[in-house]
Design a protein around this motif. Structure first.
Motif, PDB file in Angstrom:
ATOM      1  N   LYS A  79       0.887  -1.128   0.051  1.00  0.00           N
ATOM      2  CA  LYS A  79      -0.116  -0.088   0.034  1.00  0.00           C
ATOM      3  C   LYS A  79       0.824   1.287  -0.003  1.00  0.00           C
ATOM      4  O   LYS A  79       0.538   2.231  -0.548  1.00  0.00           O
ATOM      5  N   LEU A  80       1.802   1.270   0.853  1.00  0.00           N
ATOM      6  CA  LEU A  80       2.623   2.283   0.782  1.00  0.00           C
ATOM      7  C   LEU A  80       3.572   2.564  -0.450  1.00  0.00           C
ATOM      8  O   LEU A  80       3.609   3.879  -0.954  1.00  0.00           O
ATOM      9  N   LEU A  81       4.001   1.528  -1.312  1.00  0.00           N
ATOM     10  CA  LEU A  81       4.671   1.776  -2.677  1.00  0.00           C
ATOM     11  C   LEU A  81       3.577   2.155  -3.612  1.00  0.00           C
ATOM     12  O   LEU A  81       4.050   3.172  -4.247  1.00  0.00           O
ATOM     13  N   ASP A  82       2.094   2.060  -3.537  1.00  0.00           N
ATOM     14  CA  ASP A  82       1.435   2.517  -4.435  1.00  0.00           C
ATOM     15  C   ASP A  82       0.946   3.537  -4.069  1.00  0.00           C
ATOM     16  O   ASP A  82       0.791   4.547  -5.167  1.00  0.00           O
ATOM     17  N   LEU A  83       1.102   4.030  -2.968  1.00  0.00           N
ATOM     18  CA  LEU A  83       0.581   5.382  -2.653  1.00  0.00           C
ATOM     19  C   LEU A  83       1.863   6.253  -3.046  1.00  0.00           C
ATOM     20  O   LEU A  83       1.656   7.605  -3.600  1.00  0.00           O
ATOM     21  N   MET A  84       2.916   6.012  -2.884  1.00  0.00           N
ATOM     22  CA  MET A  84       4.185   6.644  -3.185  1.00  0.00           C
ATOM     23  C   MET A  84       4.265   6.853  -4.651  1.00  0.00           C
ATOM     24  O   MET A  84       4.503   8.062  -5.279  1.00  0.00           O
ATOM     25  N   LYS A  85       3.778   5.994  -5.489  1.00  0.00           N
ATOM     26  CA  LYS A  85       3.674   5.907  -6.871  1.00  0.00           C
ATOM     27  C   LYS A  85       2.741   6.907  -7.390  1.00  0.00           C
ATOM     28  O   LYS A  85       2.917   7.474  -8.349  1.00  0.00           O
ATOM     29  N   GLY A  86       1.341   6.680  -6.529  1.00  0.00           N
ATOM     30  CA  GLY A  86       0.442   7.478  -7.028  1.00  0.00           C
ATOM     31  C   GLY A  86       0.811   9.020  -6.906  1.00  0.00           C
ATOM     32  O   GLY A  86       0.187   9.956  -7.577  1.00  0.00           O
ATOM     33  N   TYR A  87       1.530   9.489  -5.925  1.00  0.00           N
ATOM     34  CA  TYR A  87       1.610  10.921  -5.727  1.00  0.00           C
ATOM     35  C   TYR A  87       3.333  11.037  -6.328  1.00  0.00           C
ATOM     36  O   TYR A  87       3.650  12.174  -5.915  1.00  0.00           O
ATOM     37  N   ASP A  88       4.027  10.311  -7.162  1.00  0.00           N
ATOM     38  CA  ASP A  88       5.308  10.328  -7.691  1.00  0.00           C
ATOM     39  C   ASP A  88       6.101  10.972  -6.665  1.00  0.00           C
ATOM     40  O   ASP A  88       6.814  11.898  -6.618  1.00  0.00           O
ATOM     41  N   LYS A  89       6.345  10.246  -5.470  1.00  0.00           N
ATOM     42  CA  LYS A  89       7.090  10.668  -4.373  1.00  0.00           C
ATOM     43  C   LYS A  89       8.327   9.483  -4.121  1.00  0.00           C
ATOM     44  O   LYS A  89       7.868   8.129  -4.256  1.00  0.00           O
ATOM     45  N   GLY A  90       9.571   9.808  -3.647  1.00  0.00           N
ATOM     46  CA  GLY A  90      10.516   8.759  -3.255  1.00  0.00           C
ATOM     47  C   GLY A  90      10.692   8.666  -1.896  1.00  0.00           C
ATOM     48  O   GLY A  90      10.229   9.426  -1.353  1.00  0.00           O
ATOM     49  N   LEU A  91      11.417   7.633  -1.663  1.00  0.00           N
ATOM     50  CA  LEU A  91      11.560   7.429  -0.225  1.00  0.00           C
ATOM     51  C   LEU A  91      12.182   8.553   0.574  1.00  0.00           C
ATOM     52  O   LEU A  91      11.926   8.958   1.759  1.00  0.00           O
ATOM     53  N   ARG A  92      13.275   9.207   0.009  1.00  0.00           N
ATOM     54  CA  ARG A  92      13.832  10.474   0.398  1.00  0.00           C
ATOM     55  C   ARG A  92      12.935  11.626   0.782  1.00  0.00           C
ATOM     56  O   ARG A  92      12.722  12.220   1.768  1.00  0.00           O
ATOM     57  N   GLU A  93      11.807  11.716  -0.296  1.00  0.00           N
ATOM     58  CA  GLU A  93      11.052  12.801   0.309  1.00  0.00           C
ATOM     59  C   GLU A  93       9.801  12.607   1.269  1.00  0.00           C
ATOM     60  O   GLU A  93       9.575  13.420   1.926  1.00  0.00           O
ATOM     61  N   ILE A  94       9.862  11.285   1.182  1.00  0.00           N
ATOM     62  CA  ILE A  94       8.728  10.790   2.186  1.00  0.00           C
ATOM     63  C   ILE A  94       9.435  11.039   3.666  1.00  0.00           C
ATOM     64  O   ILE A  94       8.966  11.541   4.729  1.00  0.00           O
ATOM     65  N   ILE A  95      10.579  10.802   3.913  1.00  0.00           N
ATOM     66  CA  ILE A  95      11.275  10.918   5.272  1.00  0.00           C
ATOM     67  C   ILE A  95      11.574  12.327   5.389  1.00  0.00           C
ATOM     68  O   ILE A  95      11.365  12.567   6.391  1.00  0.00           O
ATOM     69  N   ALA A  96      11.732  13.019   4.335  1.00  0.00           N
ATOM     70  CA  ALA A  96      11.827  14.619   4.430  1.00  0.00           C
ATOM     71  C   ALA A  96      10.665  15.223   5.100  1.00  0.00           C
ATOM     72  O   ALA A  96      10.414  15.945   5.791  1.00  0.00           O
ATOM     73  N   ILE A  97       9.479  14.715   4.408  1.00  0.00           N
ATOM     74  CA  ILE A  97       8.131  15.172   4.957  1.00  0.00           C
ATOM     75  C   ILE A  97       7.848  14.622   6.386  1.00  0.00           C
ATOM     76  O   ILE A  97       7.457  15.503   7.257  1.00  0.00           O
ATOM     77  N   LEU A  98       8.272  13.364   6.691  1.00  0.00           N
ATOM     78  CA  LEU A  98       7.781  13.004   8.154  1.00  0.00           C
ATOM     79  C   LEU A  98       8.707  13.295   9.298  1.00  0.00           C
ATOM     80  O   LEU A  98       8.329  13.553  10.249  1.00  0.00           O
ATOM     81  N   ASP A  99       9.997  13.340   8.644  1.00  0.00           N
ATOM     82  CA  ASP A  99      10.874  13.886   9.767  1.00  0.00           C
ATOM     83  C   ASP A  99      11.848  14.846   9.142  1.00  0.00           C
ATOM     84  O   ASP A  99      13.199  14.458   8.756  1.00  0.00           O
TER      85      ASP A  99
END
Length: 120
Positions: A39-59
């Motif tokens: 689900k996380l990978l699908d969500l990241m793909k849907g918003y065109d975000k990478g892991l580093r961007e997600i980490i930057a958003i969360l922390d």
């Protein structure tokens, strides 16, 4: 070990790993983690975000600390080395191995020999 014995040992190891894999497949915790990852990978793909961007958003502190920590690291000062040529008594003081006179000595007498002339 004979090839037959080697084959049997490999076959036994494979059966044990397959049994372990089947028991892991039945684990509900693993099933939840796999579902979450999908689900996380699908969500990241849907918003065109990478892991580093997600980490930057969360922390944001994590991405902000890395360059600052790297900038604070200081290089240890080099130690002064003194070489004395026993043939003519000439001395060379250097903090690195790029000294012109030291290079000439190493070329003339050999690197191992010159290193024995190190005084401090």
């Amino acid at each position: 070990m004979s090839r037959l014995a080697e084959f049997r040992a490999a076959e036994k190891a494979l059966k044990e790993q397959l049994a372990q894999l089947e028991s892991m497949k039945q684990d509900s915790g693993l099933k939840r983690e796999i579902e979450f990852e999908k689900k996380l990978l699908d969500l990241m793909k849907g918003y065109d975000k990478g892991l580093r961007e997600i980490i930057a958003i969360l922390d944001p502190k994590v991405t902000g600390k890395a360059p600052a920590a790297a900038a604070k690291q200081h290089r240890r000062p080099r130690v002064m080395k003194v070489y004395e040529n026993p043939h003519n008594g000439e001395m060379i003081e250097t903090k690195g191995g790029n000294h012109r006179g030291l290079k000439a000595w190493k070329e003339q007498y050999g690197g191992d020999t010159v290193e024995t002339w190190l005084r401090s």
